[in-house]
Design a protein around this motif. Structure first.
Motif, short mmCIF file in Angstrom:
data_model
loop_
_atom_site.label_atom_id
_atom_site.label_comp_id
_atom_site.label_asym_id
_atom_site.label_seq_id
_atom_site.Cartn_x
_atom_site.Cartn_y
_atom_site.Cartn_z
N LYS A 69 0.84 -1.20 0.00
CA LYS A 69 0.00 0.00 0.00
C LYS A 69 0.88 1.26 0.00
N ALA A 70 1.91 1.25 0.85
CA ALA A 70 2.81 2.41 0.91
C ALA A 70 3.52 2.61 -0.43
N ASP A 72 2.38 1.65 -3.37
CA ASP A 72 1.38 2.14 -4.32
C ASP A 72 1.12 3.63 -4.11
N GLU A 73 1.00 4.03 -2.84
CA GLU A 73 0.78 5.45 -2.54
C GLU A 73 1.96 6.29 -3.03
N TYR A 74 3.18 5.80 -2.79
CA TYR A 74 4.37 6.53 -3.23
C TYR A 74 4.41 6.61 -4.75
N ASN A 76 1.87 6.41 -6.78
CA ASN A 76 0.81 7.34 -7.20
C ASN A 76 1.25 8.79 -7.01
N LEU A 77 1.91 9.06 -5.89
CA LEU A 77 2.40 10.42 -5.63
C LEU A 77 3.42 10.83 -6.69
#
Length: 132
Positions: A69-70, A72-74, A76-77
């Protein structure tokens, strides 16, 4: 009397045998109880170890999911920042093109005004020459 002694000896022997038998049964029961308790203790330890292993496995799965998840978030960012950077660059290019076009238009307008001014000047000079 001999009979009585024999009977007493037999009774006494029976009592002794019965006591020995009871002692053996009691010892066997104690031994079996001890074995059962040991087995229960081992089974309890095995179950606890299995539960600990399952908890560790779940914790690793949760950690993997959190890491994914982290990541993916990174990702995406980073993608968002890259899109913003590209959009900003495109805006700068468009603005630069607009500025260039505006400068071209200004130059054309200035050139036209210069031509008109020169034409007017020429016409004025021509009129003055005609008047003379």
């Amino acid at each position: 009397m001999k009979n009585e002694l024999r009977i007493k000896d037999k009774i006494r022997d029976k009592i002794i045998l019965e006591k020995i038998k009871n002692d053996l049964v009691n010892e066997e029961e104690k031994h079996l109880t001890k074995k059962i308790n040991e087995r229960e203790m081992y089974m309890k330890n095995i179950k606890e170890n299995e539960e600990k292993a399952e908890l560790k496995k779940r914790a690793k799965e949760i950690e993997k999911l959190e890491n994914k998840k982290a990541l993916d978030e990174y990702t995406n960012l980073i993608e968002k920042q890259e899109r913003e950077r590209i959009a900003n660059r495109q805006n700068k290019i468009v603005k630069s093109n607009n500025d260039f076009e505006m400068q071209n238009q200004k130059a054309k307008i200035k050139e036209e005004m210069q031509k008109q001014f020169e034409e007017q000047k020429f016409l004025k000079e021509k009129e003055e020459l005609e008047i003379r």
